[in-house]
Design a protein around this motif. Structure first.
Motif, PDB file in Angstrom:
ATOM      1  N   THR A   1       0.952  -1.367  -0.057  1.00 26.48           N
ATOM      2  CA  THR A   1       0.433   0.230   0.044  1.00 26.48           C
ATOM      3  C   THR A   1       0.666   1.431  -0.272  1.00 26.48           C
ATOM      4  N   PRO A   2       0.179   2.434  -0.468  1.00 25.50           N
ATOM      5  CA  PRO A   2       1.017   3.460  -0.466  1.00 25.50           C
ATOM      6  C   PRO A   2       2.241   4.190   1.185  1.00 25.50           C
ATOM      7  N   GLU A   3       2.855   4.950   1.297  1.00 26.85           N
ATOM      8  CA  GLU A   3       3.070   5.352   2.183  1.00 26.85           C
ATOM      9  C   GLU A   3       2.349   6.222   2.981  1.00 26.85           C
ATOM     10  N   PHE A   4       1.318   6.540   3.161  1.00 22.01           N
ATOM     11  CA  PHE A   4       0.673   7.006   3.682  1.00 22.01           C
ATOM     12  C   PHE A   4      -0.749   6.741   4.378  1.00 22.01           C
ATOM     13  N   THR A   5      -0.357   5.125   4.683  1.00 19.95           N
ATOM     14  CA  THR A   5      -1.147   4.328   5.239  1.00 19.95           C
ATOM     15  C   THR A   5      -1.669   4.454   6.901  1.00 19.95           C
ATOM     16  N   GLY A   6       0.171   4.894   7.176  1.00 20.63           N
ATOM     17  CA  GLY A   6       0.038   4.741   8.270  1.00 20.63           C
ATOM     18  C   GLY A   6      -0.247   5.272   9.514  1.00 20.63           C
ATOM     19  N   SER A   7       0.158   7.559   8.856  1.00 20.65           N
ATOM     20  CA  SER A   7      -0.292   8.323   9.510  1.00 20.65           C
ATOM     21  C   SER A   7      -0.973   9.080   8.930  1.00 20.65           C
ATOM     22  N   PRO A   8      -1.556  10.198   9.853  1.00 23.64           N
ATOM     23  CA  PRO A   8      -2.154  11.543   9.323  1.00 23.64           C
ATOM     24  C   PRO A   8      -0.876  12.208   8.765  1.00 23.64           C
ATOM     25  N   GLU A   9      -0.220  12.473   9.284  1.00 27.04           N
ATOM     26  CA  GLU A   9       1.236  12.993   9.184  1.00 27.04           C
ATOM     27  C   GLU A   9       1.606  12.672   7.347  1.00 27.04           C
ATOM     28  N   ALA A  10       1.602  11.252   7.215  1.00 24.13           N
ATOM     29  CA  ALA A  10       2.188  11.267   6.408  1.00 24.13           C
ATOM     30  C   ALA A  10       0.999  10.860   5.014  1.00 24.13           C
ATOM     31  N   PHE A  11       0.273  10.940   5.460  1.00 21.30           N
ATOM     32  CA  PHE A  11      -1.240  11.499   4.476  1.00 21.30           C
ATOM     33  C   PHE A  11      -1.154  12.635   4.452  1.00 21.30           C
ATOM     34  N   GLU A  12      -0.657  13.453   5.262  1.00 24.83           N
ATOM     35  CA  GLU A  12      -0.787  15.075   4.842  1.00 24.83           C
ATOM     36  C   GLU A  12       0.253  15.643   3.665  1.00 24.83           C
TER      37      GLU A  12
ATOM     38  N   PHE B   1       1.996  13.249   0.960  1.00 24.69           N
ATOM     39  CA  PHE B   1       0.767  12.350   0.743  1.00 24.69           C
ATOM     40  C   PHE B   1       0.253  13.297  -0.356  1.00 24.69           C
ATOM     41  N   TYR B   2      -0.690  13.704   0.196  1.00 21.47           N
ATOM     42  CA  TYR B   2      -1.516  15.042  -0.468  1.00 21.47           C
ATOM     43  C   TYR B   2      -1.470  15.694  -0.493  1.00 21.47           C
ATOM     44  N   ARG B   3      -0.669  16.489  -0.075  1.00 21.78           N
ATOM     45  CA  ARG B   3       0.950  18.261  -0.934  1.00 21.78           C
ATOM     46  C   ARG B   3       1.448  17.599  -1.823  1.00 21.78           C
ATOM     47  N   ARG B   4       1.999  16.283  -1.963  1.00 18.05           N
ATOM     48  CA  ARG B   4       2.687  16.213  -3.074  1.00 18.05           C
ATOM     49  C   ARG B   4       1.805  15.806  -4.513  1.00 18.05           C
ATOM     50  N   HIS B   5       0.434  15.464  -4.364  1.00 16.41           N
ATOM     51  CA  HIS B   5       0.023  14.565  -5.184  1.00 16.41           C
ATOM     52  C   HIS B   5      -1.591  15.694  -5.713  1.00 16.41           C
ATOM     53  N   VAL B   6      -1.761  16.645  -4.946  1.00 20.71           N
ATOM     54  CA  VAL B   6      -3.177  17.608  -4.801  1.00 20.71           C
ATOM     55  C   VAL B   6      -3.044  18.264  -5.596  1.00 20.71           C
TER      56      VAL B   6
ATOM     57  N   ASP C   1     -14.810  19.724  -5.328  1.00 16.20           N
ATOM     58  CA  ASP C   1     -15.241  18.423  -4.488  1.00 16.20           C
ATOM     59  C   ASP C   1     -15.085  17.280  -5.041  1.00 16.20           C
ATOM     60  N   LEU C   2     -14.722  17.077  -6.490  1.00 14.58           N
ATOM     61  CA  LEU C   2     -14.138  16.078  -6.638  1.00 14.58           C
ATOM     62  C   LEU C   2     -12.913  15.577  -6.494  1.00 14.58           C
ATOM     63  N   THR C   3     -12.376  16.733  -6.860  1.00 13.93           N
ATOM     64  CA  THR C   3     -10.701  16.351  -5.997  1.00 13.93           C
ATOM     65  C   THR C   3     -10.502  16.086  -4.723  1.00 13.93           C
ATOM     66  N   ALA C   4     -11.314  16.373  -3.837  1.00 14.22           N
ATOM     67  CA  ALA C   4     -11.574  15.831  -2.667  1.00 14.22           C
ATOM     68  C   ALA C   4     -12.282  14.322  -2.061  1.00 14.22           C
TER      69      ALA C   4
ATOM     70  N   LEU D   1     -10.682  10.962  -0.595  1.00 16.69           N
ATOM     71  CA  LEU D   1     -11.038   9.679   0.202  1.00 16.69           C
ATOM     72  C   LEU D   1     -11.396   8.510  -1.015  1.00 16.69           C
ATOM     73  N   ALA D   2     -11.053   8.225  -2.290  1.00 16.10           N
ATOM     74  CA  ALA D   2     -11.395   6.993  -2.620  1.00 16.10           C
ATOM     75  C   ALA D   2     -10.162   6.956  -2.973  1.00 16.10           C
ATOM     76  N   VAL D   3      -8.716   7.025  -2.770  1.00 17.14           N
ATOM     77  CA  VAL D   3      -7.834   7.158  -3.024  1.00 17.14           C
ATOM     78  C   VAL D   3      -7.140   6.248  -1.322  1.00 17.14           C
ATOM     79  N   ILE D   4      -8.087   7.135  -0.271  1.00 11.65           N
ATOM     80  CA  ILE D   4      -7.464   6.627   0.722  1.00 11.65           C
ATOM     81  C   ILE D   4      -8.732   4.893   1.318  1.00 11.65           C
ATOM     82  N   ASP D   5     -10.152   4.644   0.400  1.00 11.59           N
ATOM     83  CA  ASP D   5     -10.428   3.772   0.435  1.00 11.59           C
ATOM     84  C   ASP D   5      -9.875   2.519   0.209  1.00 11.59           C
ATOM     85  N   SER D   6      -9.626   3.034  -1.152  1.00 12.54           N
ATOM     86  CA  SER D   6      -8.912   1.997  -2.661  1.00 12.54           C
ATOM     87  C   SER D   6      -7.309   1.390  -2.242  1.00 12.54           C
ATOM     88  N   ALA D   7      -6.850   1.849  -1.146  1.00 10.71           N
ATOM     89  CA  ALA D   7      -4.704   2.003  -0.687  1.00 10.71           C
ATOM     90  C   ALA D   7      -4.306   0.435  -1.109  1.00 10.71           C
TER      91      ALA D   7
END
Length: 181
Positions: free
Chosen positions: A2-13, A15-20, A39-42, A46-52
Protein backbone atom coordinates in the motif's frame (compact mmCIF):
# COMPACT_ATOMS: atom_id res chain seq x y z
CA UNK A 1 1.91 -3.12 -0.96
CA UNK A 2 0.00 0.00 0.00
CA UNK A 3 1.10 3.62 -0.42
CA UNK A 4 3.20 5.06 2.39
CA UNK A 5 0.38 7.32 3.61
CA UNK A 6 -1.55 4.49 5.25
CA UNK A 7 0.50 4.65 8.42
CA UNK A 8 -0.35 8.04 9.87
CA UNK A 9 -2.22 11.31 9.34
CA UNK A 10 1.10 13.13 8.87
CA UNK A 11 2.10 10.68 6.13
CA UNK A 12 -1.24 11.21 4.40
CA UNK A 13 -0.83 14.98 4.63
CA UNK A 14 2.55 14.73 2.91
CA UNK A 15 1.06 12.39 0.28
CA UNK A 16 -1.85 14.80 -0.26
CA UNK A 17 0.40 17.85 -0.59
CA UNK A 18 2.63 16.00 -3.05
CA UNK A 19 -0.27 15.00 -5.34
CA UNK A 20 -3.10 17.54 -4.86
CA UNK A 21 -1.87 19.82 -7.63
CA UNK A 22 -1.73 17.02 -10.17
CA UNK A 23 -5.10 15.66 -9.10
CA UNK A 24 -6.77 19.06 -9.22
CA UNK A 25 -5.33 19.65 -12.73
CA UNK A 26 -6.55 16.19 -13.79
CA UNK A 27 -10.04 17.04 -12.56
CA UNK A 28 -10.01 20.60 -13.95
CA UNK A 29 -9.25 19.25 -17.44
CA UNK A 30 -12.49 17.26 -17.25
CA UNK A 31 -14.87 19.52 -15.30
CA UNK A 32 -15.73 23.16 -15.95
CA UNK A 33 -17.45 24.05 -12.67
CA UNK A 34 -15.01 25.13 -9.91
CA UNK A 35 -17.21 23.82 -7.09
CA UNK A 36 -17.57 20.45 -8.76
CA UNK A 37 -13.83 20.36 -9.41
CA UNK A 38 -13.08 21.06 -5.74
CA UNK A 39 -15.59 18.43 -4.61
CA UNK A 40 -14.24 15.84 -7.03
CA UNK A 41 -10.64 16.52 -5.99
CA UNK A 42 -11.64 15.83 -2.38
CA UNK A 43 -13.61 12.77 -3.50
CA UNK A 44 -10.53 11.44 -5.30
CA UNK A 45 -8.50 11.54 -2.11
CA UNK A 46 -11.30 9.87 -0.15
CA UNK A 47 -11.41 7.15 -2.80
CA UNK A 48 -7.61 6.84 -2.64
CA UNK A 49 -7.85 6.20 1.09
CA UNK A 50 -10.59 3.62 0.57
CA UNK A 51 -8.73 1.82 -2.21
CA UNK A 52 -5.16 2.10 -0.88
CA UNK A 53 -5.02 -1.68 -0.56
CA UNK A 54 -5.34 -1.99 -4.36
CA UNK A 55 -2.13 -0.06 -5.15
CA UNK A 56 0.56 -2.25 -6.75
CA UNK A 57 3.85 -0.42 -7.48
CA UNK A 58 4.88 -3.07 -10.02
CA UNK A 59 1.89 -2.06 -12.18
CA UNK A 60 2.85 1.60 -12.41
CA UNK A 61 3.67 4.78 -10.59
CA UNK A 62 1.75 6.14 -7.67
CA UNK A 63 0.41 9.04 -9.72
CA UNK A 64 -0.76 6.67 -12.47
CA UNK A 65 -2.71 4.73 -9.86
CA UNK A 66 -4.14 7.96 -8.42
CA UNK A 67 -5.18 9.06 -11.91
CA UNK A 68 -6.92 5.71 -12.35
CA UNK A 69 -8.85 6.35 -9.15
CA UNK A 70 -9.56 9.92 -10.27
CA UNK A 71 -10.85 8.65 -13.62
CA UNK A 72 -13.37 6.44 -11.81
CA UNK A 73 -14.48 9.30 -9.54
CA UNK A 74 -14.96 11.69 -12.48
CA UNK A 75 -16.77 9.01 -14.52
CA UNK A 76 -19.12 8.33 -11.60
CA UNK A 77 -19.86 12.07 -11.36
CA UNK A 78 -20.60 12.23 -15.08
CA UNK A 79 -23.04 9.31 -14.79
CA UNK A 80 -24.73 10.99 -11.83
CA UNK A 81 -24.96 14.30 -13.73
CA UNK A 82 -26.45 12.53 -16.79
CA UNK A 83 -29.09 10.82 -14.64
CA UNK A 84 -29.92 14.14 -12.98
CA UNK A 85 -30.09 15.90 -16.34
CA UNK A 86 -32.33 13.19 -17.78
CA UNK A 87 -34.63 13.50 -14.79
CA UNK A 88 -34.70 17.26 -15.26
CA UNK A 89 -35.60 16.88 -18.93
CA UNK A 90 -38.44 14.51 -18.05
CA UNK A 91 -40.03 17.08 -15.79
CA UNK A 92 -39.06 20.18 -17.79
CA UNK A 93 -42.00 22.01 -19.19
CA UNK A 94 -44.39 20.59 -16.66
CA UNK A 95 -46.07 23.30 -14.73
CA UNK A 96 -45.81 23.50 -11.00
CA UNK A 97 -48.94 22.90 -8.98
CA UNK A 98 -50.96 25.94 -8.11
CA UNK A 99 -52.85 26.20 -4.80
CA UNK A 100 -56.12 25.40 -6.62
CA UNK A 101 -54.51 22.24 -8.04
CA UNK A 102 -53.45 21.15 -4.56
CA UNK A 103 -56.96 21.79 -3.25
CA UNK A 104 -58.47 19.63 -6.02
CA UNK A 105 -56.01 16.81 -5.29
CA UNK A 106 -56.78 17.00 -1.57
CA UNK A 107 -60.52 16.84 -2.35
CA UNK A 108 -59.95 13.81 -4.57
CA UNK A 109 -57.89 12.09 -1.85
CA UNK A 110 -60.64 12.78 0.71
CA UNK A 111 -63.33 11.52 -1.69
CA UNK A 112 -61.45 8.27 -2.21
CA UNK A 113 -60.90 7.53 1.49
CA UNK A 114 -63.61 4.85 1.50
CA UNK A 115 -61.93 3.09 -1.40
CA UNK A 116 -58.58 3.24 0.41
CA UNK A 117 -60.21 1.59 3.44
CA UNK A 118 -61.46 -1.18 1.14
CA UNK A 119 -57.97 -1.76 -0.23
CA UNK A 120 -56.50 -1.82 3.28
CA UNK A 121 -59.11 -4.31 4.46
CA UNK A 122 -58.36 -6.57 1.50
CA UNK A 123 -54.73 -7.16 2.43
CA UNK A 124 -55.43 -10.61 3.88
CA UNK A 125 -57.96 -11.74 1.26
CA UNK A 126 -56.88 -14.21 -1.46
CA UNK A 127 -55.96 -12.59 -4.80
CA UNK A 128 -58.94 -13.81 -6.84
CA UNK A 129 -61.45 -12.76 -4.22
CA UNK A 130 -59.69 -9.44 -3.73
CA UNK A 131 -59.91 -8.65 -7.47
CA UNK A 132 -63.61 -9.52 -7.41
CA UNK A 133 -64.28 -7.28 -4.39
CA UNK A 134 -62.31 -4.44 -5.97
CA UNK A 135 -64.36 -4.64 -9.14
CA UNK A 136 -67.65 -4.65 -7.23
CA UNK A 137 -67.01 -2.49 -4.15
CA UNK A 138 -64.44 -0.05 -5.53
CA UNK A 139 -65.01 0.08 -9.29
CA UNK A 140 -68.79 -0.19 -9.09
CA UNK A 141 -69.37 -3.18 -11.39
CA UNK A 142 -72.30 -5.49 -10.76
CA UNK A 143 -71.51 -8.99 -9.55
CA UNK A 144 -72.31 -10.39 -13.01
CA UNK A 145 -70.09 -7.78 -14.71
CA UNK A 146 -67.21 -8.47 -12.32
CA UNK A 147 -67.61 -12.21 -12.88
CA UNK A 148 -67.42 -11.69 -16.64
CA UNK A 149 -64.32 -9.47 -16.25
CA UNK A 150 -62.60 -12.19 -14.22
CA UNK A 151 -63.76 -15.06 -16.40
CA UNK A 152 -65.76 -16.80 -13.66
CA UNK A 153 -69.43 -17.63 -13.42
CA UNK A 154 -71.81 -15.23 -11.67
CA UNK A 155 -72.62 -18.00 -9.17
CA UNK A 156 -68.93 -18.42 -8.30
CA UNK A 157 -68.65 -14.66 -7.90
CA UNK A 158 -71.64 -14.55 -5.54
CA UNK A 159 -70.20 -17.42 -3.47
CA UNK A 160 -66.80 -15.67 -3.21
CA UNK A 161 -68.45 -12.41 -2.19
CA UNK A 162 -70.58 -14.19 0.41
CA UNK A 163 -67.48 -15.81 1.93
CA UNK A 164 -65.56 -12.55 1.76
CA UNK A 165 -68.32 -10.76 3.71
CA UNK A 166 -67.47 -12.88 6.71
CA UNK A 167 -63.79 -11.87 6.51
CA UNK A 168 -64.24 -8.19 5.80
CA UNK A 169 -67.84 -7.57 6.76
CA UNK A 170 -67.44 -3.88 7.50
CA UNK A 171 -66.76 -3.21 3.80
CA UNK A 172 -70.29 -4.28 2.95
CA UNK A 173 -72.05 -3.31 6.19
CA UNK A 174 -73.09 0.11 4.93
CA UNK A 175 -73.57 -0.85 1.31
CA UNK A 176 -69.88 -0.92 0.31
CA UNK A 177 -67.96 1.82 -1.40
CA UNK A 178 -70.39 1.85 -4.36
CA UNK A 179 -73.64 0.67 -2.89
CA UNK A 180 -73.05 -3.09 -2.98
CA UNK A 181 -75.23 -4.85 -0.45
Amino acid sequence: MTPEFTGSPEAFEAFYRRHVGEVSRFVARRVDDPYTAADLTADVFLAVIDSAHTYRPERGSEIAWIFGVAHHVVAAERRRARRESAAGRRIAGRRLLEPADIARIEERIDAESAARRVYQALDGVPEGTRRLIELVAVDGLSTAEAAAALGISPIAARVRLHRARKKVSFIFAAGGAHGYA
